[in-house]
Design a protein around this motif. Structure first.
Motif, PDB file in Angstrom:
ATOM      1  N   ASP A 165       0.859  -1.174   0.000  1.00  0.00           N
ATOM      2  CA  ASP A 165       0.000   0.000   0.000  1.00  0.00           C
ATOM      3  C   ASP A 165       0.898   1.227   0.000  1.00  0.00           C
ATOM      4  O   ASP A 165       1.937   1.250   0.680  1.00  0.00           O
ATOM      5  CB  ASP A 165      -0.920   0.007   1.222  1.00  0.00           C
ATOM      6  N   PRO A 166       0.551   2.273  -0.761  1.00  0.00           N
ATOM      7  CA  PRO A 166       1.438   3.420  -0.943  1.00  0.00           C
ATOM      8  C   PRO A 166       1.671   4.196   0.353  1.00  0.00           C
ATOM      9  O   PRO A 166       0.719   4.531   1.062  1.00  0.00           O
ATOM     10  CB  PRO A 166       0.702   4.275  -1.986  1.00  0.00           C
ATOM     11  N   GLN A 167       2.935   4.460   0.635  1.00  0.00           N
ATOM     12  CA  GLN A 167       3.274   5.255   1.807  1.00  0.00           C
ATOM     13  C   GLN A 167       2.971   6.735   1.521  1.00  0.00           C
ATOM     14  O   GLN A 167       3.455   7.303   0.541  1.00  0.00           O
ATOM     15  CB  GLN A 167       4.763   5.086   2.169  1.00  0.00           C
ATOM     16  N   LEU A 168       2.199   7.350   2.381  1.00  0.00           N
ATOM     17  CA  LEU A 168       1.744   8.719   2.148  1.00  0.00           C
ATOM     18  C   LEU A 168       2.908   9.665   1.879  1.00  0.00           C
ATOM     19  O   LEU A 168       2.866  10.469   0.936  1.00  0.00           O
ATOM     20  CB  LEU A 168       0.919   9.197   3.347  1.00  0.00           C
ATOM     21  N   THR A 169       3.960   9.585   2.698  1.00  0.00           N
ATOM     22  CA  THR A 169       5.057  10.549   2.573  1.00  0.00           C
ATOM     23  C   THR A 169       5.845  10.376   1.287  1.00  0.00           C
ATOM     24  O   THR A 169       6.464  11.329   0.806  1.00  0.00           O
ATOM     25  CB  THR A 169       6.006  10.427   3.772  1.00  0.00           C
ATOM     26  N   GLU A 221       2.025   5.487  11.651  1.00  0.00           N
ATOM     27  CA  GLU A 221       1.074   5.829  12.708  1.00  0.00           C
ATOM     28  C   GLU A 221      -0.307   5.229  12.446  1.00  0.00           C
ATOM     29  O   GLU A 221      -1.023   4.851  13.390  1.00  0.00           O
ATOM     30  CB  GLU A 221       0.972   7.355  12.841  1.00  0.00           C
ATOM     31  N   PHE A 222      -0.691   5.142  11.171  1.00  0.00           N
ATOM     32  CA  PHE A 222      -1.975   4.525  10.826  1.00  0.00           C
ATOM     33  C   PHE A 222      -2.031   3.088  11.336  1.00  0.00           C
ATOM     34  O   PHE A 222      -3.035   2.668  11.948  1.00  0.00           O
ATOM     35  CB  PHE A 222      -2.169   4.567   9.310  1.00  0.00           C
ATOM     36  N   LEU A 227      -3.904  -0.767  15.330  1.00  0.00           N
ATOM     37  CA  LEU A 227      -3.738  -2.158  15.750  1.00  0.00           C
ATOM     38  C   LEU A 227      -3.271  -2.324  17.197  1.00  0.00           C
ATOM     39  O   LEU A 227      -3.665  -3.296  17.862  1.00  0.00           O
ATOM     40  CB  LEU A 227      -2.768  -2.864  14.807  1.00  0.00           C
ATOM     41  N   GLU A 228      -2.445  -1.441  17.694  1.00  0.00           N
ATOM     42  CA  GLU A 228      -1.962  -1.612  19.070  1.00  0.00           C
ATOM     43  C   GLU A 228      -3.087  -1.610  20.100  1.00  0.00           C
ATOM     44  O   GLU A 228      -3.092  -2.448  21.013  1.00  0.00           O
ATOM     45  CB  GLU A 228      -0.895  -0.565  19.390  1.00  0.00           C
ATOM     46  N   PRO A 229      -4.086  -0.720  19.990  1.00  0.00           N
ATOM     47  CA  PRO A 229      -5.195  -0.781  20.952  1.00  0.00           C
ATOM     48  C   PRO A 229      -6.018  -2.061  20.863  1.00  0.00           C
ATOM     49  O   PRO A 229      -6.748  -2.394  21.808  1.00  0.00           O
ATOM     50  CB  PRO A 229      -6.050   0.445  20.573  1.00  0.00           C
ATOM     51  N   LEU A 279       4.668   0.334   2.502  1.00  0.00           N
ATOM     52  CA  LEU A 279       4.898  -0.123   3.866  1.00  0.00           C
ATOM     53  C   LEU A 279       4.398  -1.551   4.003  1.00  0.00           C
ATOM     54  O   LEU A 279       3.291  -1.868   3.568  1.00  0.00           O
ATOM     55  CB  LEU A 279       4.160   0.762   4.876  1.00  0.00           C
ATOM     56  N   MET A 280       5.234  -2.401   4.608  1.00  0.00           N
ATOM     57  CA  MET A 280       4.786  -3.729   5.015  1.00  0.00           C
ATOM     58  C   MET A 280       4.548  -3.682   6.514  1.00  0.00           C
ATOM     59  O   MET A 280       5.428  -3.265   7.278  1.00  0.00           O
ATOM     60  CB  MET A 280       5.830  -4.796   4.678  1.00  0.00           C
ATOM     61  N   CYS A 281       3.369  -4.083   6.935  1.00  0.00           N
ATOM     62  CA  CYS A 281       3.036  -4.135   8.358  1.00  0.00           C
ATOM     63  C   CYS A 281       2.902  -5.592   8.773  1.00  0.00           C
ATOM     64  O   CYS A 281       2.176  -6.366   8.136  1.00  0.00           O
ATOM     65  CB  CYS A 281       1.728  -3.386   8.616  1.00  0.00           C
TER      66      CYS A 281
END
Length: 294
Positions: A165-169, A221-222, A227-229, A279-281
């Motif tokens: 997925d495209p990284q915004l920056t 941050e997205f 996901l952390e919460p 980004l790979m998450c």
């Protein structure tokens, strides 16, 4: 085995090699995805040219291991590129998409194919060892809703893996770079860019890219804030596609010249992690969280 993971009371219809659930509402983006990826000729070209290289396979195997004997749900599976590239013998491999033509292809290579909304699937919670979302979030109207739905399906200690997925920056082009971006369709047609054979095919392909544009895309941050919460340990790895497992060690890999120029014209260092294309998450559900909520 599909019955074992369905929500109570859910009934799916079977036709053309895949299962169908009710999808409520519609949007321009969803219609474009259903039309473009539902075109069997275009889907075959996408299958042949996208996400099929050795770098992709090496990176994904490093991220999630072999899929053999695992329950895997592939949200936005398209014609089945991820499994076709990784291989293995999953215990259950479910592919979800809105495009019937692509689902027919996915079923032909081993997916249990389900036509459904990726943000509202008909499956029970915490059923999958791996939920894969590859090159799909940016095609969806609500990226966070799809990410949350993927997270809901992951077992304790299971993995949610997203990529491409495209990284915004990286894509937030400025000045001359923005002008070139806005003119890209004409330039692509002039140069016969990519695997699209006709302008109509390319035009529809671009219509599916709901969040692939300057000022839009995914960020570290997205992923972490979503996901952390929900009880996940989250690692995010920027990369330029032509890099395998080294991306998980911080190597962003080489960028093609046109993207380097775009970042330079936008006043950014093209070698910086923030200039990497995707980004790979990799997110793992913590077992203690699931146990506490059981």
């Amino acid at each position: 085995m599909l019955d074992d993971i369905l929500l109570p009371g859910v009934l799916l219809n079977y036709s053309n090699g895949y299962w169908q659930s009710n999808i409520e509402g519609n949007s321009d983006g969803r219609s474009a995805n259903a039309f473009y990826f539902g075109n069997k000729e275009w889907a075959r070209e996408y299958f042949a040219f996208c996400h099929r290289d050795a770098h992709f396979r090496n990176r994904w195997l490093a991220a999630g291991g072999n899929w053999t004997d695992k329950v895997v749900i592939d949200l936005g599976c398209g014609p089945g590129n991820v499994f076709a590239t990784l291989g293995g013998t999953p215990r259950l491999l479910v592919g979800v998409d809105v495009a019937g033509g692509s689902l027919e292809m996915a079923a032909g290579i081993g997916y249990t194919a389900v036509l459904a909304d990726a943000a509202n699937t008909p499956f029970r919670s915490q059923i999958a060892d791996i939920v894969a979302i590859n090159a799909s979030l940016h095609h969806c109207d609500d990226m966070q809703a799809v990410l949350r739905e993927g997270a809901r399906l992951v077992k304790p200690n299971g993995l949610l893996i997203t990529d491409h997925d495209p990284q915004l920056t990286a894509w937030d082009y400025k000045g001359v770079a923005r002008l070139l971006w806005n003119a890209r369709l004409g330039i692509y047609r002039l140069l016969r860019h990519g695997f699209h054979k006709t302008g109509n095919q390319q035009s529809w392909g671009l219509k599916t890219e709901v969040h692939h544009r300057p000022g839009d895309g995914v960020t570290r941050e997205f992923f972490t804030s979503t996901l952390e919460p929900l009880g996940f340990e989250v690692a995010v790895h920027p990369h330029n596609h032509q890099v395998g497992e080294a991306a998980l060690r911080g190597d962003v890999g080489p960028a093609q010249w046109k993207y380097r120029i775009g970042n330079l014209l936008s006043g950014r260092d093209p070698a910086a992690p923030g200039s990497a294309l995707s980004l790979m998450c990799i997110a793992r559900r913590r077992p203690e969280v699931a146990a506490a909520r059981a």
